[in-house]
Design a protein around this motif. Structure first.
Motif, PDB file in Angstrom:
ATOM      1  N   LEU A 157       0.857  -1.187   0.000  1.00  0.00           N
ATOM      2  CA  LEU A 157       0.000   0.000   0.000  1.00  0.00           C
ATOM      3  C   LEU A 157       0.890   1.233   0.000  1.00  0.00           C
ATOM      4  O   LEU A 157       1.962   1.237   0.595  1.00  0.00           O
TER       5      LEU A 157
ATOM      6  N   HIS B  83      -2.367   5.615   2.677  1.00  0.00           N
ATOM      7  CA  HIS B  83      -3.535   4.722   2.634  1.00  0.00           C
ATOM      8  C   HIS B  83      -4.109   4.529   4.046  1.00  0.00           C
ATOM      9  O   HIS B  83      -3.356   4.369   5.016  1.00  0.00           O
TER      10      HIS B  83
ATOM     11  N   THR C 138      -5.493   2.102   5.606  1.00  0.00           N
ATOM     12  CA  THR C 138      -5.150   0.863   6.312  1.00  0.00           C
ATOM     13  C   THR C 138      -3.849   1.015   7.098  1.00  0.00           C
ATOM     14  O   THR C 138      -3.681   0.402   8.152  1.00  0.00           O
ATOM     15  N   LEU C 139      -2.943   1.848   6.596  1.00  0.00           N
ATOM     16  CA  LEU C 139      -1.661   2.055   7.275  1.00  0.00           C
ATOM     17  C   LEU C 139      -1.798   2.925   8.519  1.00  0.00           C
ATOM     18  O   LEU C 139      -0.863   3.016   9.305  1.00  0.00           O
TER      19      LEU C 139
ATOM     20  N   LYS D  86      -4.560   2.731  10.757  1.00  0.00           N
ATOM     21  CA  LYS D  86      -5.466   2.230  11.791  1.00  0.00           C
ATOM     22  C   LYS D  86      -4.890   0.965  12.420  1.00  0.00           C
ATOM     23  O   LYS D  86      -4.214   0.180  11.746  1.00  0.00           O
TER      24      LYS D  86
ATOM     25  N   ALA E  21      -4.435  -2.708  13.557  1.00  0.00           N
ATOM     26  CA  ALA E  21      -4.856  -3.967  12.944  1.00  0.00           C
ATOM     27  C   ALA E  21      -5.623  -4.817  13.957  1.00  0.00           C
ATOM     28  O   ALA E  21      -5.446  -4.688  15.169  1.00  0.00           O
TER      29      ALA E  21
ATOM     30  N   PRO F 162      -0.530  -5.202   7.531  1.00  0.00           N
ATOM     31  CA  PRO F 162      -1.172  -4.000   6.985  1.00  0.00           C
ATOM     32  C   PRO F 162      -0.410  -3.374   5.810  1.00  0.00           C
ATOM     33  O   PRO F 162      -1.015  -2.718   4.966  1.00  0.00           O
TER      34      PRO F 162
ATOM     35  N   GLY G 141      -2.001  -4.557   2.838  1.00  0.00           N
ATOM     36  CA  GLY G 141      -3.449  -4.392   2.787  1.00  0.00           C
ATOM     37  C   GLY G 141      -4.260  -5.357   3.614  1.00  0.00           C
ATOM     38  O   GLY G 141      -5.478  -5.421   3.461  1.00  0.00           O
TER      39      GLY G 141
ATOM     40  N   SER H 124      -5.442  -6.084   7.314  1.00  0.00           N
ATOM     41  CA  SER H 124      -5.473  -5.436   8.624  1.00  0.00           C
ATOM     42  C   SER H 124      -5.601  -6.464   9.751  1.00  0.00           C
ATOM     43  O   SER H 124      -6.574  -6.496  10.492  1.00  0.00           O
TER      44      SER H 124
ATOM     45  N   ASN I 159       6.184   1.307   1.856  1.00  0.00           N
ATOM     46  CA  ASN I 159       4.936   2.059   1.742  1.00  0.00           C
ATOM     47  C   ASN I 159       5.185   3.534   1.444  1.00  0.00           C
ATOM     48  O   ASN I 159       4.272   4.241   1.019  1.00  0.00           O
TER      49      ASN I 159
ATOM     50  N   HIS J  47       3.674  -0.577  12.761  1.00  0.00           N
ATOM     51  CA  HIS J  47       2.724  -0.759  11.649  1.00  0.00           C
ATOM     52  C   HIS J  47       1.406  -1.365  12.148  1.00  0.00           C
ATOM     53  O   HIS J  47       0.326  -0.959  11.718  1.00  0.00           O
TER      54      HIS J  47
ATOM     55  N   GLY K 211      -0.849   1.162  13.524  1.00  0.00           N
ATOM     56  CA  GLY K 211      -1.248   2.259  12.643  1.00  0.00           C
ATOM     57  C   GLY K 211      -0.262   3.406  12.621  1.00  0.00           C
ATOM     58  O   GLY K 211      -0.618   4.540  12.275  1.00  0.00           O
TER      59      GLY K 211
END
Length: 163
Positions: free
Chosen positions: A6, A10, A12-13, A15, A17, A49, A52, A54, A93, A137, A140
């Motif tokens: 990702l 993005h 997802t990066l 928040k 997991a 994450p 992609g 999570s 990323n 990671h 988040g």
């Protein structure tokens, strides 16, 4: 085939997991995919994450010869050394940039291993740095979040110019 990395920023990066409930064949296959992606970078660690997914999954392999990856689900730091270690960190990323980050030189971590058992293990040096980077990671965070605002803004601006 591995999933693409990702690109920051993005969502997802950014928040935390989700915890892994059990080690399944799907989780083991994902770890294998993560190791392939890590080796292709080449890098010394990867968190799910970043590709992609999570889930709180990470792999770390700071061995000289490779092939010694530690597969971890739900890793957490139990203890960290007072002694710090500086290391230049980067991420696929946000390609093209890096920064020197100071982290504890040694940590003790607890995680679910590939057999689904709780394991506690000590990590030192690059192994410890990579594990802490992967846990960031999973929370988040990116390594550059540990920089001052000025250094972080400069790094992100440089990365944007390169992309």
């Amino acid at each position: 085939m591995t999933r693409p990395f990702l690109r920051w920023p993005h969502a997802t990066l950014r928040k935390p997991a989700a915890p892994v409930e059990a080690i399944t064949d799907e989780i083991r296959a994902l770890w294998d995919e993560m190791i392939d992606a890590m080796d292709a970078m080449p890098g010394v660690g990867l968190a799910a994450p970043q590709i992609g997914v999570s889930l709180r999954l990470a792999v770390v392999d700071a061995s000289d010869g490779r092939g010694q990856a530690v597969r971890m689900a739900n890793p957490e730091i139990l203890h960290e050394s007072a002694q710090l270690r500086e290391h230049e960190e980067a991420s696929p990323n946000l390609p093209g940039v890096s920064a020197v980050i100071s982290r504890p030189r040694a940590v003790t971590a607890r995680f679910l291993n590939a057999e689904g058992e709780i394991e506690e293990r000590d990590f030192v040096g690059l192994w410890a740095t990579s594990l802490q980077h992967q846990i960031d990671h999973l929370e988040g965070r990116m390594y550059f979040d540990r920089l001052s605002r000025l250094k972080r803004d400069r790094l992100v601006a440089k990365a944007r110019k390169l992309s």
